[in-house]
Design an enzyme around this catalytic site. Structure first.
Site, PDB file in Angstrom:
ATOM      1  N   LYS A 287      11.414 -11.132   6.833  1.00 29.95           N
ATOM      2  CA  LYS A 287      12.539 -11.311   6.769  1.00 29.95           C
ATOM      3  C   LYS A 287      13.272 -10.461   5.243  1.00 29.95           C
ATOM      4  O   LYS A 287      12.696 -10.732   4.270  1.00 29.95           O
ATOM      5  CB  LYS A 287      13.263 -12.797   6.615  1.00 29.95           C
ATOM      6  CG  LYS A 287      14.737 -13.113   6.341  1.00 29.95           C
ATOM      7  CD  LYS A 287      14.816 -14.561   6.489  1.00 29.95           C
ATOM      8  CE  LYS A 287      16.256 -14.741   6.309  1.00 29.95           C
ATOM      9  NZ  LYS A 287      16.747 -16.169   6.339  1.00 29.95           N
TER      10      LYS A 287
ATOM     11  N   LYS B 132      13.605  -9.245  10.984  1.00 27.59           N
ATOM     12  CA  LYS B 132      15.249  -9.445  10.812  1.00 27.59           C
ATOM     13  C   LYS B 132      15.364  -8.718   9.412  1.00 27.59           C
ATOM     14  O   LYS B 132      14.679  -9.082   8.326  1.00 27.59           O
ATOM     15  CB  LYS B 132      14.940 -11.142  10.710  1.00 27.59           C
ATOM     16  CG  LYS B 132      16.633 -11.431  10.097  1.00 27.59           C
ATOM     17  CD  LYS B 132      16.579 -12.909  10.195  1.00 27.59           C
ATOM     18  CE  LYS B 132      18.168 -13.297   9.471  1.00 27.59           C
ATOM     19  NZ  LYS B 132      18.075 -14.414   8.817  1.00 27.59           N
TER      20      LYS B 132
HETATM   21  C1  PBG Z   1      18.995 -18.958   6.575  1.00 28.03           C
HETATM   22  C2  PBG Z   1      19.386 -17.855   7.431  1.00 28.03           C
HETATM   23  C3  PBG Z   1      20.173 -16.620   7.235  1.00 28.03           C
HETATM   24  C4  PBG Z   1      20.065 -15.947   8.471  1.00 28.03           C
HETATM   25  C5  PBG Z   1      19.437 -16.773   9.464  1.00 28.03           C
HETATM   26  N1  PBG Z   1      18.738 -18.050   8.839  1.00 28.03           N
HETATM   27  C6  PBG Z   1      20.765 -16.181   6.035  1.00 28.03           C
HETATM   28  C7  PBG Z   1      20.164 -15.811   4.970  1.00 28.03           C
HETATM   29  O1  PBG Z   1      18.982 -15.684   4.699  1.00 28.03           O
HETATM   30  O2  PBG Z   1      20.954 -15.672   3.913  1.00 28.03           O
HETATM   31  C8  PBG Z   1      20.938 -14.639   8.853  1.00 28.03           C
HETATM   32  C9  PBG Z   1      21.488 -14.398  10.124  1.00 28.03           C
HETATM   33  C10 PBG Z   1      22.516 -13.509  10.295  1.00 28.03           C
HETATM   34  O3  PBG Z   1      22.879 -12.809   9.401  1.00 28.03           O
HETATM   35  O4  PBG Z   1      22.684 -13.554  11.569  1.00 28.03           O
HETATM   36  N2  PBG Z   1      18.369 -18.521   5.539  1.00 28.03           N
HETATM   37 ZN    ZN Z   2      18.002 -19.708   3.681  1.00 28.28          ZN
END
Ligand code: PBG
Ligand code: ZN
Length: 321
Positions: free
Chosen positions: A191, A244
């Site tokens: 991520k 992601k």
């Molecule tokens: C929580 C989380 C996020 C997303 C999914 N779970 C946001 C982040 O990490 O700031 C992003 C999902 C999206 O942008 O569609 N940590």
């Molecule tokens: Zn988070």
């Protein structure tokens, strides 16, 4: 003479040699559930996406049922936030109640629960905070508590998205110890600290109050490091791996799917959705064509599972193809 065009001469023959297909069973649709009553708030930067209170969740869920999509990713938005994100692991928390409701009203749905503290903390970070430092090991027990409590509420899959080191192992041990040996973990393994999450942070009220997430989420220039993240998650007991965002990181998805014999998920994130919707609204692109092309790109790169806000539209188009 070699004639590549022979296999392109009709719809029937193109379909015969089509290498990649999309089916609705692989789609996961994210849903935002907010504390309160009679709420159906549009998310401004994500046309077509809403925050729902539990009493009006049926409006969205009936549409999901009708589309044939069966997999939901649940995000809860609590009314009260504090330093430790207490609502994240409260039995009566918004996400726990939403899952209990969904399991009862829509037993055929597969419920994937996102595990992270940022929607629940007053500072908006994914872990506990000491000054401006995000604490790793101190955060793990809270993620474990949250995971167990979501499993208890009925979640079918636990999906940690916090990017703390060691969280998959800690959550695996916690779930096993609480009798949830059979609940799989879908890890947000790779991520990235991405600008593509901006619309989500409006939708989930989870923007960090200070600083950013670069000390825990991955650095965008690094592709090979993602494979080390995945290796660690596999060792710790992850069942499904995720990349992601998806579209700007297809190289990572490709490398990961070649290297690891694990189901691969791609998260087609909020910013990717917002860009397509905005350009389509302007008439600059053909929405349906672009979305289907994006879905194919993720499949071609190696995604077995696609998490996307377009899921219901895609399922509809697949049905009338
Ligand atoms: C929580 C989380 C996020 C997303 C999914 N779970 C946001 C982040 O990490 O700031 C992003 C999902 C999206 O942008 O569609 N940590
Ligand atoms: Zn988070």
């Amino acid at each position: 003479m070699k004639r590549m065009r022979r296999l392109r001469s009709s719809g029937a023959i193109r379909s015969l040699v089509q290498e990649t297909r999309i089916c609705k069973e692989q789609l996961v649709y994210p849903i935002f559930v907010i504390e309160g009553e009679n709420i159906r708030n549009p998310v401004e930067s994500m046309p077509g996406i809403f925050q729902h209170s539990i009493d009006r969740l049926w409006e969205e869920c009936d549409a999901v049922r009708a589309s044939g999509v069966r997999n939901l990713l649940i995000f809860g938005i609590p009314a009260h936030k504090d330093e430790k994100g207490s609502q994240a692991y409260d039995k009566g928390g918004i996400t726990q109640r939403a899952i209990r409701y969904l399991k009862k009203a829509y037993p055929e749905f597969l419920i994937i629960a996102d595990v992270c503290l940022c929607e629940y903390t007053s500072h908006g970070h994914c872990g506990l905070v000491d000054g401006c430092h995000i604490l790793n090991d101190e955060t793990l027990p809270l993620l474990v508590k949250m995971s167990v409590s979501l499993a208890e509420a009925g979640a079918d899959i636990i999906a940690p998205s916090d990017m703390m080191d060691g969280r998959v192992g800690a959550i695996r041990r916690g779930l096993d110890g609480a009798g949830y040996q059979d609940i799989p973990i879908m890890s947000y393994s790779a991520k990235y600290a991405s600008g593509y999450y901006a619309p989500f942070r409006d939708a989930a009220h989870s923007a960090p109050g200070f600083g950013d997430r670069r000390t825990y989420q991955m650095d965008p220039p690094n592709g090979r490091e993602a494979l080390r993240e995945m290796e660690a998650d596999i060792e710790e007991g992850a069942d499904i791996l995720m990349v992601k965002p998806a579209l700007a990181y297809l190289d990572v998805l490709r490398a990961a799917s070649m290297r690891f014999d694990y189901p691969m998920a791609a998260y087609n994130v909020s910013g990717e959705y917002a860009m397509v919707k905005a350009a389509a609204a302007q008439g600059y692109i053909d929405e349906r064509r672009i979305i289907m092309e994006n879905m194919l790109a993720m499949r071609r790169a190696g995604a077995d599972i696609i998490i996307t806000y377009h899921a219901l539209s895609v399922a509809g188009w697949l049905a009338d193809e």
